[in-house]
Design a protein around this motif. Structure first.
Motif, PDB file in Angstrom:
ATOM      1  N   LEU A 180       1.007  -1.149  -0.563  1.00  0.00           N
ATOM      2  CA  LEU A 180      -0.132  -0.096  -0.161  1.00  0.00           C
ATOM      3  C   LEU A 180       0.767   0.971  -0.086  1.00  0.00           C
ATOM      4  O   LEU A 180       0.145   2.004  -0.417  1.00  0.00           O
ATOM      5  CB  LEU A 180      -1.276  -0.099   0.840  1.00  0.00           C
ATOM      6  CG  LEU A 180      -2.490   1.679   1.428  1.00  0.00           C
ATOM      7  CD1 LEU A 180      -2.690   0.899   0.046  1.00  0.00           C
ATOM      8  CD2 LEU A 180      -2.791   0.972   2.791  1.00  0.00           C
ATOM      9  N   ARG A 181       1.790   1.318   1.069  1.00  0.00           N
ATOM     10  CA  ARG A 181       2.806   2.041   0.652  1.00  0.00           C
ATOM     11  C   ARG A 181       3.222   2.653  -0.779  1.00  0.00           C
ATOM     12  O   ARG A 181       3.725   4.252  -0.978  1.00  0.00           O
ATOM     13  CB  ARG A 181       3.476   2.512   1.890  1.00  0.00           C
ATOM     14  CG  ARG A 181       3.260   2.862   3.161  1.00  0.00           C
ATOM     15  CD  ARG A 181       4.207   2.608   4.258  1.00  0.00           C
ATOM     16  NE  ARG A 181       5.417   1.838   4.866  1.00  0.00           N
ATOM     17  CZ  ARG A 181       4.964  -0.135   5.223  1.00  0.00           C
ATOM     18  NH1 ARG A 181       3.500   0.785   6.314  1.00  0.00           N
ATOM     19  NH2 ARG A 181       5.091  -0.732   5.265  1.00  0.00           N
ATOM     20  N   ARG A 182       3.817   1.611  -1.337  1.00  0.00           N
ATOM     21  CA  ARG A 182       4.382   1.460  -2.626  1.00  0.00           C
ATOM     22  C   ARG A 182       3.775   2.062  -3.138  1.00  0.00           C
ATOM     23  O   ARG A 182       3.660   2.836  -4.459  1.00  0.00           O
ATOM     24  CB  ARG A 182       4.769   0.105  -3.202  1.00  0.00           C
ATOM     25  CG  ARG A 182       6.575   0.129  -2.487  1.00  0.00           C
ATOM     26  CD  ARG A 182       6.599  -1.268  -2.933  1.00  0.00           C
ATOM     27  NE  ARG A 182       6.005  -2.679  -3.635  1.00  0.00           N
ATOM     28  CZ  ARG A 182       6.013  -3.407  -2.171  1.00  0.00           C
ATOM     29  NH1 ARG A 182       6.039  -3.433  -0.632  1.00  0.00           N
ATOM     30  NH2 ARG A 182       5.207  -4.329  -2.794  1.00  0.00           N
ATOM     31  N   SER A 183       2.102   1.760  -3.514  1.00  0.00           N
ATOM     32  CA  SER A 183       1.517   1.817  -4.561  1.00  0.00           C
ATOM     33  C   SER A 183       1.209   3.383  -4.461  1.00  0.00           C
ATOM     34  O   SER A 183       1.054   4.744  -5.313  1.00  0.00           O
ATOM     35  CB  SER A 183      -0.093   1.362  -4.176  1.00  0.00           C
ATOM     36  OG  SER A 183       0.649  -0.119  -4.308  1.00  0.00           O
ATOM     37  N   ASN A 184       0.474   3.984  -2.690  1.00  0.00           N
ATOM     38  CA  ASN A 184       0.473   5.599  -2.357  1.00  0.00           C
ATOM     39  C   ASN A 184       1.739   6.641  -3.049  1.00  0.00           C
ATOM     40  O   ASN A 184       1.703   7.629  -4.131  1.00  0.00           O
ATOM     41  CB  ASN A 184       0.021   5.621  -1.399  1.00  0.00           C
ATOM     42  CG  ASN A 184      -1.108   4.973  -0.573  1.00  0.00           C
ATOM     43  OD1 ASN A 184      -2.108   5.388  -0.950  1.00  0.00           O
ATOM     44  ND2 ASN A 184      -0.999   4.403   0.747  1.00  0.00           N
ATOM     45  N   LYS A 185       3.158   6.518  -2.832  1.00  0.00           N
ATOM     46  CA  LYS A 185       4.212   7.146  -3.291  1.00  0.00           C
ATOM     47  C   LYS A 185       3.826   6.657  -5.048  1.00  0.00           C
ATOM     48  O   LYS A 185       4.258   7.515  -5.395  1.00  0.00           O
ATOM     49  CB  LYS A 185       5.218   5.808  -3.368  1.00  0.00           C
ATOM     50  CG  LYS A 185       6.371   6.547  -3.220  1.00  0.00           C
ATOM     51  CD  LYS A 185       8.156   6.301  -2.833  1.00  0.00           C
ATOM     52  CE  LYS A 185       9.296   6.876  -3.187  1.00  0.00           C
ATOM     53  NZ  LYS A 185      10.379   6.082  -2.547  1.00  0.00           N
ATOM     54  N   VAL A 218       3.805  10.163  -7.836  1.00  0.00           N
ATOM     55  CA  VAL A 218       4.456  10.236  -8.557  1.00  0.00           C
ATOM     56  C   VAL A 218       3.696   9.930 -10.359  1.00  0.00           C
ATOM     57  O   VAL A 218       4.005  11.760 -11.015  1.00  0.00           O
ATOM     58  CB  VAL A 218       5.426   8.938  -8.801  1.00  0.00           C
ATOM     59  CG1 VAL A 218       6.627   9.199 -10.375  1.00  0.00           C
ATOM     60  CG2 VAL A 218       6.927   9.285  -7.220  1.00  0.00           C
ATOM     61  N   LEU A 219       3.263   9.613 -10.649  1.00  0.00           N
ATOM     62  CA  LEU A 219       1.910  10.050 -11.356  1.00  0.00           C
ATOM     63  C   LEU A 219       0.876  10.813 -11.349  1.00  0.00           C
ATOM     64  O   LEU A 219       1.189  11.752 -12.208  1.00  0.00           O
ATOM     65  CB  LEU A 219       1.263   8.921 -11.433  1.00  0.00           C
ATOM     66  CG  LEU A 219       1.800   7.877 -11.878  1.00  0.00           C
ATOM     67  CD1 LEU A 219       0.993   6.123 -11.737  1.00  0.00           C
ATOM     68  CD2 LEU A 219       2.749   7.042 -13.527  1.00  0.00           C
ATOM     69  N   TYR A 220       0.430  11.402 -10.409  1.00  0.00           N
ATOM     70  CA  TYR A 220       0.350  12.920 -10.120  1.00  0.00           C
ATOM     71  C   TYR A 220       0.910  14.315  -9.897  1.00  0.00           C
ATOM     72  O   TYR A 220       0.359  14.606 -10.826  1.00  0.00           O
ATOM     73  CB  TYR A 220      -0.681  12.499  -8.461  1.00  0.00           C
ATOM     74  CG  TYR A 220      -1.355  14.082  -8.194  1.00  0.00           C
ATOM     75  CD1 TYR A 220      -2.287  14.579  -8.739  1.00  0.00           C
ATOM     76  CD2 TYR A 220      -0.041  14.821  -7.534  1.00  0.00           C
ATOM     77  CE1 TYR A 220      -3.011  15.679  -8.662  1.00  0.00           C
ATOM     78  CE2 TYR A 220      -1.565  15.671  -7.102  1.00  0.00           C
ATOM     79  CZ  TYR A 220      -2.704  16.108  -7.737  1.00  0.00           C
ATOM     80  OH  TYR A 220      -3.152  17.694  -7.707  1.00  0.00           O
ATOM     81  N   GLU A 221       2.179  13.765 -10.001  1.00  0.00           N
ATOM     82  CA  GLU A 221       3.082  15.157  -9.985  1.00  0.00           C
ATOM     83  C   GLU A 221       3.668  15.132 -11.266  1.00  0.00           C
ATOM     84  O   GLU A 221       3.348  16.488 -12.341  1.00  0.00           O
ATOM     85  CB  GLU A 221       3.881  15.261  -9.358  1.00  0.00           C
ATOM     86  CG  GLU A 221       3.818  14.822  -8.483  1.00  0.00           C
ATOM     87  CD  GLU A 221       5.056  14.849  -7.077  1.00  0.00           C
ATOM     88  OE1 GLU A 221       6.785  14.370  -7.319  1.00  0.00           O
ATOM     89  OE2 GLU A 221       5.063  14.921  -5.333  1.00  0.00           O
ATOM     90  N   ALA A 222       3.677  14.056 -12.372  1.00  0.00           N
ATOM     91  CA  ALA A 222       3.371  13.762 -13.806  1.00  0.00           C
ATOM     92  C   ALA A 222       2.669  14.110 -13.882  1.00  0.00           C
ATOM     93  O   ALA A 222       2.588  14.896 -15.735  1.00  0.00           O
ATOM     94  CB  ALA A 222       4.462  12.496 -14.160  1.00  0.00           C
ATOM     95  N   LEU A 223       1.259  13.604 -14.279  1.00  0.00           N
ATOM     96  CA  LEU A 223       0.044  14.296 -14.734  1.00  0.00           C
ATOM     97  C   LEU A 223      -0.066  16.196 -14.350  1.00  0.00           C
ATOM     98  O   LEU A 223      -0.616  16.780 -15.489  1.00  0.00           O
ATOM     99  CB  LEU A 223      -1.102  13.301 -14.556  1.00  0.00           C
ATOM    100  CG  LEU A 223      -1.855  14.193 -15.080  1.00  0.00           C
ATOM    101  CD1 LEU A 223      -2.461  14.244 -16.096  1.00  0.00           C
ATOM    102  CD2 LEU A 223      -3.446  14.013 -13.855  1.00  0.00           C
ATOM    103  N   ILE A 224       0.576  16.281 -13.629  1.00  0.00           N
ATOM    104  CA  ILE A 224       0.636  17.715 -13.480  1.00  0.00           C
ATOM    105  C   ILE A 224       1.407  19.043 -13.809  1.00  0.00           C
ATOM    106  O   ILE A 224       1.242  19.655 -14.655  1.00  0.00           O
ATOM    107  CB  ILE A 224       0.584  18.158 -11.558  1.00  0.00           C
ATOM    108  CG1 ILE A 224      -0.719  17.714 -11.285  1.00  0.00           C
ATOM    109  CG2 ILE A 224       0.979  20.173 -11.526  1.00  0.00           C
ATOM    110  CD1 ILE A 224      -1.997  18.695 -11.372  1.00  0.00           C
TER     111      ILE A 224
END
Length: 170
Positions: free
Chosen positions: A149-154, A158-164
């Motif tokens: 779960l911690r890896r998935s959240n991380k 990363v994906l969110y920041e790349a999208l932004i």
């Protein structure tokens, strides 16, 4: 399945049983109880051991051979996540010991493979009789799920920041 010293040592090296010390007589007894409900299953090279998306109710311990773990992309293409061999103390499908599991990946036999299968319902029945065993195994499974779960959240961040960054043209 008949237990041997070698099998008891193998189980003790599997992460979910690693809290059970083979120098402790009570822990050895608990591992022997697990051995009693293990079922050996053979898979020929190329066979699908677990199929992503299927419902499963068993944990598999890789006793001999090499497997490949594969996942599907959103476009339904498969990609290899890892190749694993029995000497790495490999097991998969552990969530099935807690609840009927929708398999999150496929596992293919790269070579002829021998597994030791642990049925989830039989294991839960054993844990009701041997709560110390249940505590240790469920603790280890919980730790694995928490780490995932911690890896998935991380990864999501990363994906969110790349999208932004993509939206803002950075």
């Amino acid at each position: 399945m008949e237990y041997t010293t070698e099998l008891i040592e193998k189980l003790a090296n599997i992460e979910i049983f690693s809290d059970l010390d083979i120098q402790n007589e009570e822990h050895v007894r608990l591992l022997e109880r697990v051995c009693e409900i293990l079922e050996p299953v053979h898979f020929d090279a190329g066979a699908v051991i677990i199929k992503e998306g299927d419902i499963g109710n068993s944990l598999y311990i890789l006793h001999e051979g090499t497997v490949q773990v594969r996942r599907k992309t959103p476009s339904n293409d498969q990609f290899a996540v890892a190749n694993l061999s029995a000497d790495q103390h490999v097991f998969f499908g552990e969530v099935a010991l807690v609840d009927k599991d929708t398999r999150s990946a496929s596992v293919y036999a790269l070579t002829d493979c021998d597994t030791l299968t642990l049925d989830g319902e039989q294991f839960k029945t054993l844990c009701r009789k041997e709560p110390v065993l249940g505590y240790h195994v469920m603790y280890r499974i919980s730790m694995r799920i928490a780490a995932a779960l911690r890896r998935s959240n991380k990864d999501l961040m990363v994906l969110y920041e790349a999208l932004i960054d993509e939206v803002h043209g950075d």
